[in-house]
Design a protein around this motif. Structure first.
Motif, PDB file in Angstrom:
ATOM      1  N   TYR A 409      78.672  79.761  56.231  1.00 49.74           N
ATOM      2  CA  TYR A 409      78.294  80.273  54.918  1.00 49.74           C
ATOM      3  C   TYR A 409      78.378  81.792  54.971  1.00 49.74           C
ATOM      4  CZ  TYR A 409      76.392  75.550  54.868  1.00 49.74           C
ATOM      5  OH  TYR A 409      76.248  74.183  54.970  1.00 49.74           O
ATOM      6  N   PRO A 411      78.645  85.608  53.091  1.00 50.20           N
ATOM      7  CA  PRO A 411      78.482  86.423  51.881  1.00 50.20           C
ATOM      8  C   PRO A 411      79.628  87.422  51.768  1.00 50.20           C
ATOM      9  CG  PRO A 411      77.148  87.332  53.646  1.00 50.20           C
ATOM     10  CD  PRO A 411      77.866  86.133  54.227  1.00 50.20           C
ATOM     11  N   LEU A 456      79.122  83.528  47.749  1.00 52.23           N
ATOM     12  CA  LEU A 456      78.679  82.820  48.949  1.00 52.23           C
ATOM     13  C   LEU A 456      79.626  81.646  49.108  1.00 52.23           C
ATOM     14  CD1 LEU A 456      76.597  82.529  51.249  1.00 52.23           C
ATOM     15  CD2 LEU A 456      75.303  81.007  49.735  1.00 52.23           C
ATOM     16  N   VAL A 480      72.214  85.854  55.428  1.00 50.32           N
ATOM     17  CA  VAL A 480      72.308  84.443  55.059  1.00 50.32           C
ATOM     18  C   VAL A 480      71.748  83.637  56.220  1.00 50.32           C
ATOM     19  CG1 VAL A 480      73.835  82.536  54.423  1.00 50.32           C
ATOM     20  CG2 VAL A 480      74.342  84.866  53.639  1.00 50.32           C
ATOM     21  N   VAL A 488      70.415  76.689  52.641  1.00 45.59           N
ATOM     22  CA  VAL A 488      70.984  78.002  52.909  1.00 45.59           C
ATOM     23  C   VAL A 488      70.215  79.010  52.067  1.00 45.59           C
ATOM     24  CG1 VAL A 488      73.043  79.447  52.845  1.00 45.59           C
ATOM     25  CG2 VAL A 488      73.256  77.015  53.318  1.00 45.59           C
ATOM     26  N   THR A 490      69.566  83.190  50.924  1.00 45.89           N
ATOM     27  CA  THR A 490      70.085  84.552  50.867  1.00 45.89           C
ATOM     28  C   THR A 490      69.418  85.269  49.695  1.00 45.89           C
ATOM     29  OG1 THR A 490      72.093  85.895  50.941  1.00 45.89           O
ATOM     30  CG2 THR A 490      72.108  84.038  49.423  1.00 45.89           C
TER      31      THR A 490
END
Length: 566
Positions: A409, A411, A456, A480, A488, A490
């Motif tokens: 994952y 960003p 994301l 993240v 997940v 963030t």
């Protein structure tokens, strides 16, 4: 219905009332009594910890480093915050730093204490109540001519906290009391060397490198220090000095020496092989590619160093001869995929997530995670627009890896730049300046596109395909974190703390902190309860064109609908 305090929206029809007295939200008001610690700092706080902290973080419950584990996965094995229980998350407490900061710091939690750093201050506070344990203030003496005004966090080992400073020093603090234990010279701030990166500490050593590599007077170096005494054990240049790699820097002129390859954030360690993996920045001068012909090996790379000697064992170059300021700034992750494949996973400011085979050096995948336009066009005095821009792509926080979903994952940022270059002769005699070669204030801030956004992106680790994407209205620069509970976490620059289902990306929780989020987002457990903590308050009007009130750390826990952590 009226809501008092910051807005909370939990999906699934649950509306939480937060920031009231009954919610348990408390504010840091403890009086601090300063105690001098010599010319470089003071320590203050109501009381030190009553008992020593553990020698090493507990991998089952702690968040013990910038990316938690040495392999840099940004993964927590805790399971109680799930897509089903996330709706019951509530703010538990709020730690106020009482200072404006470019809050890009990663949070570290060990044994129920959170450590957070700004350029001149280090704080320790209770991870469950936000009560101050100690604060250490560090005075630059003298004030450096160039201060990046950023610090990205600390390392922890054997009851000590380690960090860099922007006056060219590295120092250690007692994790229980905040007392300074050692302070050593690591670089020269007069030529632009600073130390904003979060160190890593392992096997009795502390590893950190210098920033400042936009300047052709600065060469990236990685160093190892004795964790107990501060003695420097080795120094390694991150640019080649001899051998085949040196020939990838054919000299264009003797006036501009080889430079660049600095480090900005943090690192990963292969503890079995004894290797430190270091992401390196751009070559220098930054935008003037004709001054440094060749592929400029070791810049824009992940460099693997022998942790005990500093010798370079392998280099994985992501970009050859770049001229966009597309640093490799985020720490790498060392991954074994569901299919059994070993990979180095790295996000670049060029807008790609790379999966690299550590044995062959070949790319297993190269997946775009941001908009890429005009990437090959030469820069001109009239101006060239390209995407991602100098503050685009993947910045200081890289991918989080889930063992359960086999996804990374990452960003990223869509934010293009228009760069106008100046003649190389104008750089002669100048030191300590960033973004070398730009004709506009040494950085094209005034020509940023007004429209910017973030992503994301969930990427399959075996084939590099995109599993899902979340479109953010702002750049995503915060940490993240993924957990064994299947979520997940963030945050964005609107101040929204965000939680997603790790499998399909649907949003399960949102909370407005009221401050831009650009720092760490972590999860940990104290006394059987799982928490999440968010570093908010990114005050960066020049670089990120955003302002904030004094920084805070907001701690969240599950309410009545959630069960204790194991």
């Amino acid at each position: 219905m009226s809501i008092v305090g910051p807005r909370v929206r939990a999906l699934g029809g649950v509306l939480l009332l937060a920031a009231t007295a009954c919610s348990g939200l408390s504010f840091l008001k403890a009086p601090a009594v300063p105690r001098p610690l010599g010319p470089h700092g003071t320590e203050e706080g109501p009381a030190p910890l009553a008992a020593p902290l553990p020698a090493t973080p507990d991998p089952r419950t702690d968040w013990g480093a910038y990316n938690n584990s040495y392999d840099g996965l940004r993964y927590s094995p805790l399971t109680r915050i799930t897509p089903a229980t996330a709706a019951s998350l509530q703010p538990v407490c709020r730690f106020e730093l009482h200072e404006r900061a470019a809050m890009e710091t990663g949070l570290v939690e060990v044994g129920g204490t959170i450590f957070v750093a700004t350029p001149k201050n280090t704080y320790a506070f209770d991870a469950a109540t936000c009560a101050l344990r100690w604060k250490h203030h560090y005075d630059y003496s003298p004030e450096p001519p160039f201060d990046l005004k950023v610090n990205r966090g600390v390392a922890y080992l054997d009851g000590r906290v380690f960090r860099g400073a922007n006056d060219g020093r590295v120092y250690a603090l007692d994790a229980r009391t905040g007392k300074m234990l050692w302070n050593v010279v690591a670089g020269d701030p007069h030529v632009g060397e600073t130390f904003p990166a979060a160190p890593v500490a392992w096997h009795g050593l502390v590893f950190i490198g210098n920033a400042g590599g936009d300047n052709f007077n600065v060469t990236g170096r990685m160093m190892a220090f004795d964790a107990r005494t501060g003695q420097r054990i080795w120094t390694a240049s991150l640019l080649p000095r001899s051998g085949p790699a040196n020939f990838t820097w054919p000299p264009a002129t003797e006036v501009f020496p080889k430079g660049g390859g600095a480090t900005w954030t943090s690192y990963a360690i292969d503890t079995a092989a004894g290797l430190v993996y270091v992401p390196t920045g751009n070559a220098a001068p930054d935008f003037l590619s004709n001054v440094r012909p060749g592929r400029n090996e070791h810049a824009y790379s992940v460099v693997a160093l022998d942790a005990h000697t500093g010798l370079i064992r392998r280099t994985y170059q992501l970009l050859k001869h770049d001229f966009h300021d597309w640093d490799v700034a985020a720490p790498p992750a060392l991954v074994t995929t569901r299919g059994g494949r070993r990979l180095i996973v790295e996000g670049g400011k060029d807008g790609h997530l790379y999966g690299i085979d550590p044995a062959s050096g070949e790319f297993a995948f190269k997946t775009p995670v941001a908009t890429i336009e005009n990437a090959d066009a030469p820069l001109t005095p009239e101006g060239t627009r390209y995407c991602p821009g100098v503050d685009g792509g993947v910045e200081w926080n890289g991918a989080a890896i889930s063992r359960e979903t086999n996804l990374a994952y990452v960003p990223s940022i869509d934010w293009c730049s228009t760069v106008k270059i100046e003649p190389a002769q104008k750089l002669l005699g100048k030191t300590g300046i960033p973004w070398t070669g730009s004709a506009e204030l040494k950085h094209p801030f005034g020509t940023f596109d007004k429209t910017r956004r973030g992503w994301l992106t969930a990427v399959d680790l075996d084939d590099g395909r995109v599993a899902w994407r979340y479109a953010s209205p702002t750049p995503l620069v915060a940490g993240v974190t993924t957990t064994a509970g299947g979520v997940v976490m963030t945050g964005d620059l609107n101040g929204e703390f965000l939680v997603f289902d790790a499998h399909d990306g649907h949003e399960v929780y949102r909370y407005s902190t009221g401050q831009p989020i650009g720092g760490g987002v972590i999860s940990y457990a104290v006394d059987g309860r799982q928490y999440a903590a968010v570093a908010a308050g990114l005050d960066a009007p020049r670089t990120w064109q955003i302002e904030s009130s004094p920084a805070t750390v907001v701690v969240f826990g599950l309410g009545a609908g959630g069960a204790p952590a194991p």
